[in-house]
Design a protein around this motif. Structure first.
Motif, PDB file in Angstrom:
ATOM      1  N   TYR A 195       0.851  -1.233   0.226  1.00 33.03           N
ATOM      2  CA  TYR A 195       0.009   0.132   0.022  1.00 33.03           C
ATOM      3  C   TYR A 195       0.921   1.167  -0.023  1.00 33.03           C
ATOM      4  N   SER A 196       1.854   1.316   0.732  1.00 34.98           N
ATOM      5  CA  SER A 196       2.781   2.362   0.829  1.00 34.98           C
ATOM      6  C   SER A 196       3.497   2.573  -0.425  1.00 34.98           C
ATOM      7  N   LYS A 252       1.285   4.535  -2.676  1.00 39.08           N
ATOM      8  CA  LYS A 252       0.999   5.780  -2.127  1.00 39.08           C
ATOM      9  C   LYS A 252       2.441   6.725  -2.358  1.00 39.08           C
TER      10      LYS A 252
END
Ligand SMILES: Cc1ncc(C[n+]2csc(CCOP(=O)(O)OP(=O)(O)O)c2C)c(N)n1
Ligand code: SF4
Lengths: 315, 411
Positions: free
Chosen positions: B224-225, B228
């Motif tokens: 996820y990071s 992002k």
């Protein structure tokens, strides 16, 4: 009405297409009736497909960097998969029209959602897509609750079902104490070109419905009652049996509608009592133990009888 | 510089200028849903498409949530897409702003700013567009009708650049710009094509011969990071790309739009910071202040995301005092821009006194008196409650509100 010639109907399970467009190794639960339904649907649809998905269990089919599909995929959000389908379909049409996409590269646009999205949050966007006569398929796998969040009440949850948010208790011994929405009738009021209920226990009926639907341009909509072992509190090995019982008890009527004209595609010769279906499932266990909820069981049977009486199909 | 033969001068509202920008960008697809004060944009586009002066497809959607979804999905399929909203509609589709930004598709969207309910209102402030601050959409805020048209063209160039691939919001104020007619130079389409060639997607598309899974789940914080961070880095990269796009735009059309506009800032000691159409009022106030011997200037933030921190620091770090006029309010905190600007100055050794004012909410006028009050505070070097927002409201407005309450029997 725009039609293309009809493919010959499939007669037996041996004639089902052998191609597989969803490959093994997905993270869904063992015995997931929805996945079995989807597998059959994709046999019918082929691989030139883009699936537009709403939030639900099947969102976790494609987890970066893997996908089990031979086809394309777009996850949107819970309420708006049909709107995503609109954008994709329109864009493909524009690209073909402007000769920026080879017509051979065209795709069938297929919305895939659970009942939570279809019966509830996504109903407005679906209604609007049907209203605009969007050329798309909609597959709703109906496990009769919000499965992905752990089985809470949805607008498809039937009378008498226990869910995480309709716990049987002093004030509500039945669990959910009012019946589900009739999504088939809601969708049918739009008079879409094609609409059908399907079951993973009736793959021949399912495939033939897709073959029939293929002829029509516009919305082609499918609702499948899909056993869900963890939510229904059943053994994974029972899923097909439960799907079959849902049809044989008359709880799940197999039917189709062409431009609003409804016909049943399978009428059990004799209907089994609904209890045969209910008593196998933990979500209805409170109707039998510690005391039999006679009134509730009677009412569930009556609702089924009323349905078939309405169509004068109760033998 | 453009050949004047290729440019037509028209009197256009901000909304019409937006529609012209979309027409000149030869946008393929427009899903729409009406809301005051945006409707003129979509009605114009619908008419042009119906009359075949524009070769695009227009579809009436059932809500802004659906509209932004359809727009993002079409962009993910590979067509140049536009949509527009405002205020309640913008927030109604909010979930999809984050979603579409994460799809990394070059959608361009106009927001016509309008105050948010409740109370329900019609005139502008920027709580609507600033709510999308952290979504991944780039944001360009406009002062004039010309700038609206030009920014839409620049927005597509920026969004479609391989180094960026993030959607862009072009913002204009409802009523004050959306319905105000100004002379606008409308270039011909051949000129625009030179600056903005047609969109040929390389990263996001759907076609049978090349199946692609888009918008997939990424479970676990590390993946996820990863995505992002990529969005953030692409947005940061967009600062550099923006400068290139700016340069090319100027070469082609003769107008320069830097990330910030510095109005009499160079030799100024006291600087106002504003955005959007009310900056015009600020510029008048700056001129008046200069007439009164105050070395005033105005810095207008144009590119708000990515945040042009370096340009802002350069422009104001050596000033005596800076007043940020926030036409928005983060209830319980104060001005959104103030916090951002304070943040970017914090590590500077030399930095100005930074004052915060809330003004123009719901289209409330900012009077000359209010500007004078602001300059007074800067000149005083007012450090009382420094950093606390001052909520501008004139005595006349106060009396008017009191009178209305009295008439309604609530005095
Ligand atoms: C706007 C929004 N609200 C809530 C959720 C949380 N959520 C994710 S999946 C889901 C249930 C979906 O139910 P259904 O459509 O029946 O699909 P299933 O989970 O049963 O596969 C919910 C409530 C969400 N993703 N988005
Ligand atoms: S919770 Fe039910 S519907 Fe969801 S994946 Fe598991 S079995 Fe399938």
């Amino acid at each position: 009405m725009e039609k293309t010639p009809e493919a010959a109907p499939v007669r037996s399970i041996k004639d089902l297409p052998s191609e597989e467009n969803i490959l093994p190794g997905t993270p869904v639960c063992a015995g997931c009736g929805g996945l079995l339904t989807l597998r059959y649907c994709l046999k019918a649809l082929g691989s030139n497909v883009v699936i537009v998905n709403a939030a639900g269990c099947f969102t976790l089919l494609s987890i970066y960097p893997f996908t089990p599909f031979k086809s394309s995929w777009l996850y949107t959000a819970m309420a708006c998969a049909p709107a995503g389908a609109q954008g994709v379909r329109d864009a493909l049409d524009v690209l073909i029209e402007k000769e920026r996409l080879d017509p051979e590269d065209d795709l069938k646009v297929v919305v895939l959602t659970g009942d939570g999205a279809a019966y509830g949050m996504g109903l407005a966007s679906t209604s609007a897509a049907i209203h605009r006569n969007l050329d798309f398929y909609y597959i709703c796998y109906n496990n009769e609750a919000y499965g992905n969040t752990g089985f809470q009440q949805s607008e498809a949850t039937p009378f008498g079902s226990k869910t995480g948010t309709t716990p049987p208790g002093k004030t509500s011994p039945a669990g959910k104490d009012f019946p589900e929405k009739d999504l088939f009738e809601i969708w049918n009021s739009h008079k879409p070109p094609y609409l059908a209920t399907i079951s993973p226990a009736h793959p021949v009926d399912l495939i033939n419905k897709f073959k029939k639907a293929e002829k029509y341009r516009g919305p082609k909509l499918f609702i499948a009652l899909s056993p869900c072992p963890p939510g229904w509190a059943t053994d994974p090995s029972l899923s097909v049996k439960l799907a079959k019982l849902s049809v044989d008890t008359g709880i799940w009527a197999l039917k189709e509608s062409v431009y609003g004209e409804v016909e049943h595609t399978y009428i059990p010769k004799s209907f089994k009592p609904v209890e045969d279906y209910l008593k196998l499932q933990g979500r209805f266990a409170h109707l039998f133990k510690p005391t039999r909820q006679e009134e509730t069981l009677k009412r569930i049977q009556e609702m089924v009888d009323d349905y078939w009486n309405r169509y004068k199909l109760l033998l | 510089m453009p050949d004047p033969k290729n440019v037509e001068k028209m009197m256009l509202t901000g909304n019409a200028a937006a529609a012209w920008g979309v027409r000149l960008a030869e946008v393929d697809y427009i899903p729409a849903f009406p809301i005051t004060p945006q409707t003129e944009i979509i009605e114009k586009l619908a008419k042009w498409i119906a009359d075949e002066v524009m070769d695009g497809r227009f579809v009436n959607m059932d809500s802004e949530h659906s509209m932004i979804t359809a727009a993002g999905a079409a962009s993910a399929t590979g067509v140049r897409t536009f949509t527009a909203s405002s205020s309640q509609g913008f927030l109604y589709g909010f979930e999809m702003l984050y979603t579409v930004a994460g799809w990394r598709v070059p959608l361009v969207m106009v927001n016509v700013s309008r105050g948010l309910s409740s109370p329900i209102t019609l005139e502008p402030d920027h709580n609507d567009v600033l709510a999308a601050r952290d979504s991944g959409f780039l944001q360009i805020h406009c002062e004039t009708c010309q700038e609206v048209l030009d920014s839409i063209l620049m927005a597509y160039r920026l969004a479609e650049d391989k180094r960026v691939l993030l959607p862009v919001i072009v913002n204009l104020d409802g009523f004050y710009l959306s319905f105000t007619r100004e002379p606008v130079e409308v270039p011909d389409v051949a000129m625009v094509r030179k600056f903005l060639p047609s969109y040929r997607p390389e990263h996001a598309f759907f076609k049978a011969s090349q199946p692609m899974a888009q918008g997939v789940a990424a479970l676990g914080g590390s993946l996820y990071s990863y995505f992002k961070y990529q969005m953030h880095l692409a947005s940061q990269k967009a600062l550099e790309v923006y400068k290139e796009v700016c340069g090319e735009f100027e070469k082609e059309f003769g107008r320069n739009y830097d990330t910030i506009e510095s109005y009499m800032v160079d030799d100024a000691e006291y600087v106002l910071i504003m955005t959007n159409s009310f900056s015009t009022l600020g510029k008048v106030a700056v001129k008046k202040a200069r007439e009164n011997g105050i070395k005033a200037g105005l810095l207008r933030l144009r590119l708000f995301r990515p945040f042009p921190a370096a340009d802002i620091k350069d422009a104001i770090h050596s000033k005596k005092a800076v007043a940020v006029l926030d036409q928005n309010i983060s209830i319980g905190k104060g001005g959104i821009l103030y916090s951002e600007i304070a943040g970017c100055l914090y590590n500077e050794k030399q930095r100005p006194l930074l004052l915060s004012f809330i003004a123009g909410l719901g289209g409330k006028n900012i009077s000359q008196k209010e500007f004078e009050f602001i300059f007074d505070k800067m000149l005083e070097g007012d450090t009382e409650d420094v950093g606390m927002p001052r909520l501008l409201y004139t005595e006349a407005e106060w009396k008017e509100a009191a009178k209305l309450k009295e008439i309604a029997g609530r005095g």
